[in-house]
Scaffold this motif. Structure first.
Motif, PDB file in Angstrom:
ATOM      1  N   TYR A  10     -11.775  -4.581  -0.470  1.00 38.58           N
ATOM      2  CA  TYR A  10     -11.384  -3.183  -0.563  1.00 38.58           C
ATOM      3  C   TYR A  10     -10.202  -3.050  -1.511  1.00 38.58           C
ATOM      4  O   TYR A  10      -9.132  -3.607  -1.254  1.00 38.58           O
ATOM      5  CB  TYR A  10     -11.004  -2.692   0.840  1.00 38.58           C
ATOM      6  CG  TYR A  10     -10.470  -1.300   0.884  1.00 38.58           C
ATOM      7  CD1 TYR A  10     -11.327  -0.215   0.932  1.00 38.58           C
ATOM      8  CD2 TYR A  10      -9.097  -1.065   0.877  1.00 38.58           C
ATOM      9  CE1 TYR A  10     -10.828   1.068   0.961  1.00 38.58           C
ATOM     10  CE2 TYR A  10      -8.591   0.216   0.913  1.00 38.58           C
ATOM     11  CZ  TYR A  10      -9.464   1.278   0.958  1.00 38.58           C
ATOM     12  OH  TYR A  10      -8.963   2.547   0.990  1.00 38.58           O
ATOM     13  N   SER A  64      -5.486   3.383  -9.144  1.00 41.24           N
ATOM     14  CA  SER A  64      -5.588   3.158  -7.691  1.00 41.24           C
ATOM     15  C   SER A  64      -5.190   1.736  -7.327  1.00 41.24           C
ATOM     16  O   SER A  64      -5.218   1.370  -6.151  1.00 41.24           O
ATOM     17  CB  SER A  64      -7.009   3.447  -7.190  1.00 41.24           C
ATOM     18  OG  SER A  64      -7.261   4.836  -7.269  1.00 41.24           O
ATOM     19  N   THR A  92       0.870  -1.177   0.000  1.00 40.38           N
ATOM     20  CA  THR A  92       0.000   0.000   0.000  1.00 40.38           C
ATOM     21  C   THR A  92       0.903   1.222   0.000  1.00 40.38           C
ATOM     22  O   THR A  92       1.842   1.308   0.809  1.00 40.38           O
ATOM     23  CB  THR A  92      -0.925   0.021   1.227  1.00 40.38           C
ATOM     24  OG1 THR A  92      -1.772  -1.117   1.199  1.00 40.38           O
ATOM     25  CG2 THR A  92      -1.796   1.273   1.243  1.00 40.38           C
TER      26      THR A  92
HETATM   27  P1  NAP Z   1       4.998   5.720  -0.515  1.00 41.18           P
HETATM   28  O1  NAP Z   1       5.928   6.852  -0.469  1.00 41.18           O
HETATM   29  O2  NAP Z   1       4.680   5.108  -1.829  1.00 41.18           O
HETATM   30  O3  NAP Z   1       5.610   4.604   0.469  1.00 41.18           O
HETATM   31  C1  NAP Z   1       4.954   3.403   0.737  1.00 41.18           C
HETATM   32  C2  NAP Z   1       5.967   2.363   1.160  1.00 41.18           C
HETATM   33  O4  NAP Z   1       6.805   2.040   0.047  1.00 41.18           O
HETATM   34  C3  NAP Z   1       6.895   2.839   2.270  1.00 41.18           C
HETATM   35  O5  NAP Z   1       7.194   1.753   3.121  1.00 41.18           O
HETATM   36  C4  NAP Z   1       8.126   3.255   1.490  1.00 41.18           C
HETATM   37  O6  NAP Z   1       9.297   3.266   2.262  1.00 41.18           O
HETATM   38  C5  NAP Z   1       8.157   2.170   0.439  1.00 41.18           C
HETATM   39  N1  NAP Z   1       8.978   2.470  -0.738  1.00 41.18           N
HETATM   40  C6  NAP Z   1       9.294   3.686  -1.255  1.00 41.18           C
HETATM   41  N2  NAP Z   1      10.086   3.518  -2.350  1.00 41.18           N
HETATM   42  C7  NAP Z   1      10.259   2.180  -2.522  1.00 41.18           C
HETATM   43  C8  NAP Z   1      10.966   1.377  -3.462  1.00 41.18           C
HETATM   44  N3  NAP Z   1      11.690   1.911  -4.457  1.00 41.18           N
HETATM   45  N4  NAP Z   1      10.922   0.036  -3.329  1.00 41.18           N
HETATM   46  C9  NAP Z   1      10.202  -0.525  -2.345  1.00 41.18           C
HETATM   47  N5  NAP Z   1       9.531   0.186  -1.400  1.00 41.18           N
HETATM   48  C10 NAP Z   1       9.553   1.515  -1.501  1.00 41.18           C
HETATM   49  O7  NAP Z   1       3.587   6.086   0.153  1.00 41.18           O
HETATM   50  P2  NAP Z   1       3.306   6.880   1.505  1.00 41.18           P
HETATM   51  O8  NAP Z   1       3.645   8.315   1.284  1.00 41.18           O
HETATM   52  O9  NAP Z   1       3.900   6.171   2.670  1.00 41.18           O
HETATM   53  O10 NAP Z   1       1.708   6.720   1.604  1.00 41.18           O
HETATM   54  C11 NAP Z   1       0.826   7.603   1.002  1.00 41.18           C
HETATM   55  C12 NAP Z   1       0.264   7.036  -0.287  1.00 41.18           C
HETATM   56  O11 NAP Z   1      -0.343   5.777  -0.041  1.00 41.18           O
HETATM   57  C13 NAP Z   1      -0.842   7.902  -0.867  1.00 41.18           C
HETATM   58  O12 NAP Z   1      -0.676   8.006  -2.262  1.00 41.18           O
HETATM   59  C14 NAP Z   1      -2.119   7.122  -0.546  1.00 41.18           C
HETATM   60  O13 NAP Z   1      -3.188   7.335  -1.428  1.00 41.18           O
HETATM   61  C15 NAP Z   1      -1.620   5.721  -0.641  1.00 41.18           C
HETATM   62  N6  NAP Z   1      -2.520   4.837   0.107  1.00 41.18           N
HETATM   63  C16 NAP Z   1      -3.387   4.041  -0.586  1.00 41.18           C
HETATM   64  C17 NAP Z   1      -4.266   3.223   0.104  1.00 41.18           C
HETATM   65  C18 NAP Z   1      -5.229   2.345  -0.640  1.00 41.18           C
HETATM   66  O14 NAP Z   1      -5.855   1.532  -0.003  1.00 41.18           O
HETATM   67  N7  NAP Z   1      -5.359   2.458  -1.947  1.00 41.18           N
HETATM   68  C19 NAP Z   1      -4.276   3.224   1.503  1.00 41.18           C
HETATM   69  C20 NAP Z   1      -3.374   4.043   2.174  1.00 41.18           C
HETATM   70  C21 NAP Z   1      -2.490   4.842   1.470  1.00 41.18           C
HETATM   71  P3  NAP Z   1       9.786   4.677   2.938  1.00 41.18           P
HETATM   72  O15 NAP Z   1       8.753   5.050   3.909  1.00 41.18           O
HETATM   73  O16 NAP Z   1      11.067   4.307   3.559  1.00 41.18           O
HETATM   74  O17 NAP Z   1       9.911   5.649   1.798  1.00 41.18           O
END
Ligand code: NAP
Length: 473
Positions: free
Chosen positions: A442, A448, A226
Motif C-alpha cells: 500500500y 502521494s 504518514t
Molecule cells: P500532518 O499534519 O502532516 O502530521 C503528520 C505527523 O507529522 C504528525 O505527527 C505531526 O505532528 C508531524 N509533523 C508535523 N510537522 C512536522 C515536522 N516539521 N517535523 C516532523 N514531524 C512533523 O498530517 P495530519 O494532518 O496528521 O494527517 C492528515 C494527512 O495525512 C492528510 O494529508 C492525509 O492524506 C495524509 N495521510 C496519508 C495516508 C497515506 O497512506 N498516504 C494515510 C493517512 C493519512 P503534530 O500532530 O504534532 O503536528
C-alpha cells in the motif's frame, strides 16, 4: 486526570510541559499530554540505538512478542476503541474497526518476522567463476523513527511499529499531537507482551518541535512517515540520504460506469466517503458517474445518506461524528460555501454543529473548485458526470497525487483500461478507492509519496540487503 506520558529509557516519565487533550465532540478536557524536551528526545533516540546495537532480537522472539501483542489488543478491544474515539472523535463503530484492523496488522507483522529471507545468487553463471557460492541476507537498519497522523491513530501506528520490530529494529514513535492515547496503549501492550523495554520509545509533542528534533537527529536510519505531502516533503529534504517511507496526501476518485451494479456500488461509496467523517487518505472525495446512471446513482446515494444520525461519536447509531478540530470544520464549511457560490448544488447536507459537518453530497461541481482540486479530508463528496471513460480518467490523473482509485464496471475492457491508465499506487475494480486489506502493498505515486506499507513489504524496506560470497579457503 488521565496522563499521556512519555516512554523512554525503559520507563514512563513526565515531559517538560503538558498540553490538554480535548474531546473532539464536546471539548471536554480528557487528558494531560506530556511534551518531550529536546534532551528527552535525544535520550530516547540514543537509548533505543544502544539497545538495538547491543542485541538484535531473534526472529522467533519478535514473532512471539508481536503475536502476543495482537492477542492483547483483541482482548482489550473496548479500551482501544475508547482511546481511538477519545483521540480522533471517530464513531465507536469506526474505532472498533480500527482496533480489529490493528490486530490484523500486528498478526501479519508477527508472521512475517519468521519469513525474512534473502536469495541464492548463482555466481558460477558468470564466466571464470566456479566454486564460489553467494547468497543475500537481510539485516535490520537500527532505529526506525515513526511519525504518524491523526486519522488512523492506532492502525497506522501498528503499520509502522509492527514491521519495524518484526525486522529487528528499535523504534522511536511520535504520534500526532491530536491523538496520543491509542499509541500509548499500544506501547503498553507491546511491553506487556515481552518487548524489551529499551527497544521502544514514545515521545509526544508538536511536529514543529519534537518532530523537527527527530528529523534533525543523525540517529534514525529510517523514517516511517504518514501525513501531509507538505510535511513529507520537508522530512525528505531534512533527512538527506536516509531511507524513508512516505505515505502522503491524496485526492481520491472513484468511477461509476453505466454498466455498474449500483446496488453494490452505492453502499460501498457511502462507506468510503463518510467513514471516519471522511478523514481517510483514500476517502471517496470525487465520484465520477457516467451520464446514463447519474440520476439513479445520485438518488440512491442521497437515500442512503439522508436521515442518518450525526454528532456524538459514542452513540452507536451515529453515522458521522466530528472532524478533528473546529478549525478544520471551518475550512470544510468554507469550501462547501465557496462551491455553492460558484454554482454547485448541495443534494444532501445539513446544518453544521460546531465540529460536526453532516454528510454532504454536491453536484454541478467544477474541476477548479477547492472541493475538487484540494484534499477535503471531511465528509463531503462531489459528483461529477462523464460520458467518455478516457476523459474521466484523464481528469482523475490530472492532479499532483496518485494514491488510489476505484472503478465500478461489468465491462472487462473498461476495467483493464482503468487498471492500465490510472496513475495510482492501487486501482480497485468493483471497489472504491478506499478499499484496503492490511496485507496489501500500500503506497502512492507522484506527490502521494514513496515506499509501501503492508507488513511484508514494509519489512523489506526496513531491512538492508547484504550479499555474502563464499569461496574455498
Ligand atoms: P500532518 O499534519 O502532516 O502530521 C503528520 C505527523 O507529522 C504528525 O505527527 C505531526 O505532528 C508531524 N509533523 C508535523 N510537522 C512536522 C515536522 N516539521 N517535523 C516532523 N514531524 C512533523 O498530517 P495530519 O494532518 O496528521 O494527517 C492528515 C494527512 O495525512 C492528510 O494529508 C492525509 O492524506 C495524509 N495521510 C496519508 C495516508 C497515506 O497512506 N498516504 C494515510 C493517512 C493519512 P503534530 O500532530 O504534532 O503536528
Amino acid at each position: 486526570m488521565r496522563q499521556a506520558r512519555l516512554f523512554l529509557g525503559g520507563a514512563w516519565v513526565d515531559g517538560v510541559s503538558t498540553a490538554e487533550l480535548r474531546d473532539k465532540y464536546d471539548d471536554r478536557h480528557l487528558a494531560d499530554v506530556h511534551e518531550a524536551g529536546r534532551e528527552q528526545v535525544d535520550a530516547a533516540l540514543a537509548g533505543v540505538a544502544r539497545a538495538q546495537r547491543r542485541r538484535v532480537l531473534p526472529p522467533y522472539e519478535r514473532y512471539r512478542v508481536l503475536s502476543e501483542a495482537a492477542r492483547l489488543v483483541a482482548a482489550r478491544r473496548d479500551a482501544f476503541a475508547d482511546a481511538v474515539v477519545a483521540d480522533a472523535g471517530f464513531t465507536i463503530t469506526d474505532a472498533e474497526r480500527e482496533a480489529d484492523r490493528a490486530v490484523q496488522t500486528l498478526e501479519l507483522s508477527a508472521e512475517e518476522a519468521k519469513r525474512i529471507h534473502g536469495e541464492v545468487v548463482p555466481l558460477d553463471g558468470a564466466p571464470g567463476v566456479s566454486g564460489r557460492h553467494a547468497f543475500t541476507i537481510r539485516r535490520p537498519l537500527g532505529v526506525v523513527c515513526a511519525i504518524t497522523p491523526f486519522n488512523s491513530p492506532l492502525n497506522t501506528v501498528a503499520h509502522k511499529v509492527g514491521p519495524a520490530l518484526a525486522a529487528g529494529n528499535g523504534v522511536v514513535l511520535k504520534p500526532a499531537s491530536y491523538t496520543p492515547l491509542s499509541a500509548g496503549l499500544l506501547v503498553e501492550v507491546l511491553l506487556e507482551a515481552g518487548l524489551p523495554d529499551d527497544l521502544i520509545a514514545l515521545v509526544h509533542g508538536s511536529g514543529g518541535t519534537v518532530g523537527q528534533w527527530l528529523l534533525e537527529s543523525p540517529v534514525p536510519s529510517f523514517y516511517a512517515f504518514t501525513g501531509s505531502t507538505e510535511v513529507g516533503e520537508h522530512l525528505h529534504r531534512t533527512v538527506g540520504l536516509r531511507r524513508t517511507q512516505l505515505e502522503l496526501g491524496s485526492l481520491s476518485s472513484t468511477i461509476v460506469c453505466d454498466d455498474a451494479d449500483l446496488a453494490r456500488a452505492v453502499p460501498l461509496c457511502v462507506n468510503a466517503a463518510f467513514r471516519k467523517a471522511g478523514q481517510v487518505c483514500t476517502s471517496v472525495q470525487r465520484l465520477y458517474v457516467q451520464e446514463g446512471v447519474l440520476a439513479d446513482f445520485v438518488d440512491a446515494l442521497t437515500a442512503e445518506v439522508s436521515g442518518r444520525a450525526v454528532g456524538d461519536p459514542r452513540q452507536r447509531d451515529t453515522f458521522v461524528g466530528p472532524v478533528i478540530s473546529v478549525r478544520e470544520a471551518d475550512r470544510i464549511a468554507s469550501w462547501i460555501a465557496g462551491a455553492v457560490h460558484s454554482g454547485a448544488s448541495v443534494v444532501t447536507g445539513g446544518t453544521r454543529q460546531v465540529g460536526v459537518i453532516p454528510p454532504t453530497v454536491l453536484t454541478d461541481v467544477k474541476a477548479d473548485m477547492d472541493l475538487m482540486c484540494r484534499e477535503v479530508f471531511g465528509p463531503v463528496v462531489s459528483v461529477r458526470p462523464f460520458t467518455d471513460l478516457d476523459e474521466a480518467i484523464a481528469e482523475i490523473n490530472d492532479t499532483p497525487f496518485g494514491l488510489a482509485a476505484g472503478i465500478f464496471t461489468a465491462d472487462l475492457g473498461r476495467a483493464l483500461t482503468a487498471a492500465e491508465t490510472l496513475r495510482m499506487g492501487s486501482v480497485h475494480i468493483n471497489e472504491t478507492s478506499s478499499s484496503r486489506v492490511d496485507l496489501m502493498p500500500y503506497g502512492g505515486v507522484k506527490k502521494s509519496g514513496m515506499g509501501v506499507e503492508g507488513p511484508r513489504y514494509a519489512i523489506e524496506e526496513m531491512t538492508e540487503q547484504r550479499l555474502i560470497t563464499l569461496g574455498r579457503p
